[in-house]
Design an enzyme around this catalytic site. Structure first.
Site, mmCIF file in Angstrom:
data_model
loop_
_atom_site.group_PDB
_atom_site.id
_atom_site.type_symbol
_atom_site.label_atom_id
_atom_site.label_comp_id
_atom_site.label_asym_id
_atom_site.label_seq_id
_atom_site.Cartn_x
_atom_site.Cartn_y
_atom_site.Cartn_z
ATOM 1 N N HIS A 8 0.827 -1.202 0.000
ATOM 2 C CA HIS A 8 0.000 0.000 0.000
ATOM 3 C C HIS A 8 0.864 1.255 0.000
ATOM 4 C CE1 HIS A 8 -4.015 -1.532 0.209
ATOM 5 N NE2 HIS A 8 -3.821 -2.210 1.332
ATOM 6 N N ASP A 44 10.821 11.864 -4.541
ATOM 7 C CA ASP A 44 11.135 13.293 -4.694
ATOM 8 C C ASP A 44 12.278 13.529 -5.680
ATOM 9 O OD1 ASP A 44 9.139 14.237 -3.067
ATOM 10 O OD2 ASP A 44 10.355 14.199 -1.246
ATOM 11 N N ASP A 50 7.732 10.332 2.106
ATOM 12 C CA ASP A 50 8.680 10.594 1.026
ATOM 13 C C ASP A 50 9.925 11.305 1.540
ATOM 14 O OD1 ASP A 50 7.354 12.979 1.551
ATOM 15 O OD2 ASP A 50 6.560 13.225 -0.480
ATOM 16 N N ASP A 51 9.760 12.181 2.539
ATOM 17 C CA ASP A 51 10.925 12.853 3.124
ATOM 18 C C ASP A 51 11.879 11.852 3.766
ATOM 19 O OD1 ASP A 51 9.942 15.428 2.466
ATOM 20 O OD2 ASP A 51 8.666 15.408 4.240
ATOM 21 N N ASP A 84 2.004 14.397 2.082
ATOM 22 C CA ASP A 84 3.192 13.614 1.779
ATOM 23 C C ASP A 84 2.754 12.284 1.169
ATOM 24 O OD1 ASP A 84 5.289 15.247 2.648
ATOM 25 O OD2 ASP A 84 5.071 14.593 4.721
ATOM 26 N N CYS A 141 -0.050 2.629 -4.586
ATOM 27 C CA CYS A 141 -0.823 3.822 -4.901
ATOM 28 C C CYS A 141 -0.028 5.086 -4.593
ATOM 29 C CB CYS A 141 -2.120 3.834 -4.095
ATOM 30 S SG CYS A 141 -3.213 2.436 -4.426
#
EC number: 3.4.22.-
Length: 337
Positions: A207, A271, A240-241, A224, A264
């Site tokens: 997921h 990034d 993502d960070d 995010d 998804c």
């Protein structure tokens, strides 16, 4: 590509942060706004001896295209052809998701595609994570374990990856569990072991989600993109960070990393600044119109963003460039110096 976009790309390449000097490429199963399908029967994808009946649409169609290409070694397949074939296969099976390629460098998408770039002459290492969310009341998937098994067979048979250099995380009771802590540790380990000329392959099937941006306030849409570990209820998701900090930023120059994200909202989960989408609107890789330079610079401690022409460097989209015109280019040149 417009004049200002081309100038921006040239200036960005000259002054790109050191952390983006590694060769990083990501194939994602869909754009940020899209969901990625879990397929209950992958027999129509015609994979050789599939590990099970279920699988992710992105992983299954990618393997279908790659195996067919491998059967005719005298022919070559470009990045464009790969993504277009994936899109055609997905559409033929009723899926609307659009595969896309993002990268740390502006790849010529007409060049030959290879999961292991020819320049990667060192050790080949892989990290594959498949999460079916076994035991959860909601959100259980069926195909993610099979995705990993099928992909492992492919990288071993076609690209010569060795078992000792392959790490697998799955919630199947046999492998290391894909918890938040274990996923972070596995990403850190593959980066720490990597050296110039090594080929790294990272695959995630599970997921993905979008959650409210944390206190950095970097995402234009306020969200995010995340990967969802098995224990997300207790320990949260991987933003993502976080992925940028542990997987992208520490890579040394000369390392070649290819990621496959079959989840998804995965379009920009790493990034990366350059994008090519198989939607018929792209002819080459462009700087992603949603790429946030302020976010990138913030990762490197550049806080006084407005001082360097933030108006032009925030979200580089067509409307913004049209409004600031030549002044934008001046600010960009001043910023990149």
């Amino acid at each position: 590509m417009g004049f200002l976009r081309r100038q921006l790309r040239e200036q960005f390449e000259k002054k790109k942060p050191e952390a983006l000097q590694a060769d990083i490429r990501m194939i994602s199963g869909c754009q940020d706004v899209q969901t990625s399908a879990d397929v209950s029967n992958v027999s129509s994808f015609q994979l050789p001896d599939p590990a099970g009946n279920a699988g992710g649409a992105c992983t299954s169609t990618l393997l279908n295209v790659l195996y067919k290409d491998h059967q005719t070694p005298e022919d070559t397949m470009s990045f464009v052809e790969l993504l277009n074939k994936m899109r055609e296969n997905l559409e033929a099976k009723g899926f609307s998701q659009v595969p896309q390629l993002t990268a740390s460098h502006p790849i010529d998408v007409n060049d030959d595609f290879d999961l292991v770039p020819p320049a990667a002459t060192g050790t080949r290492r892989a990290l594959l994570i498949g999460i079916n969310y076994v035991g959860h009341e909601q959100g259980v998937l069926r195909g993610c374990h099979n995705d990993v098994k099928n992909m492992v067979e492919y990288i071993k048979a076609v690209h010569g990856f060795e078992d000792e250099n392959i790490t697998i995380l799955m919630d199947d009771g046999e492998h290391t569990a894909p918890t938040h802590a274990n996923m972070i540790a596995a990403y850190k380990k593959i980066v720490a072991l990597s050296k110039a000329d090594d080929a790294l392959f990272c695959h995630f099937s599970g997921h993905g989600a979008k959650i409210r941006d944390d206190d950095r306030g970097e995402e234009d849409d306020g969200y995010d993109e995340t990967l969802v570990p098995i224990d997300y209820h207790e320990n949260g998701m991987i933003r993502d960070d976080d992925l940028y900090d542990i997987l992208i930023k520490p890579l040394v120059q000369g390392v070649h990393l290819v990621c496959l994200m079959d989840c998804c909202h995965s379009g920009t989960v790493l990034d990366l600044p350059y994008v090519y989408k198989a939607d018929g609107n792209f002819t080459e890789m462009e700087i992603d119109e949603n790429f946030d330079f302020k976010k990138l610079l913030g990762k490197f401690g550049i806080d006084d963003f407005d001082k360097f022409g933030g108006e032009a460097l925030g979200k580089i989209n067509g409307d913004a460039l049209g409004k600031v015109g030549k002044d934008a280019l001046g600010k960009l040149n001043k910023f990149f110096g």
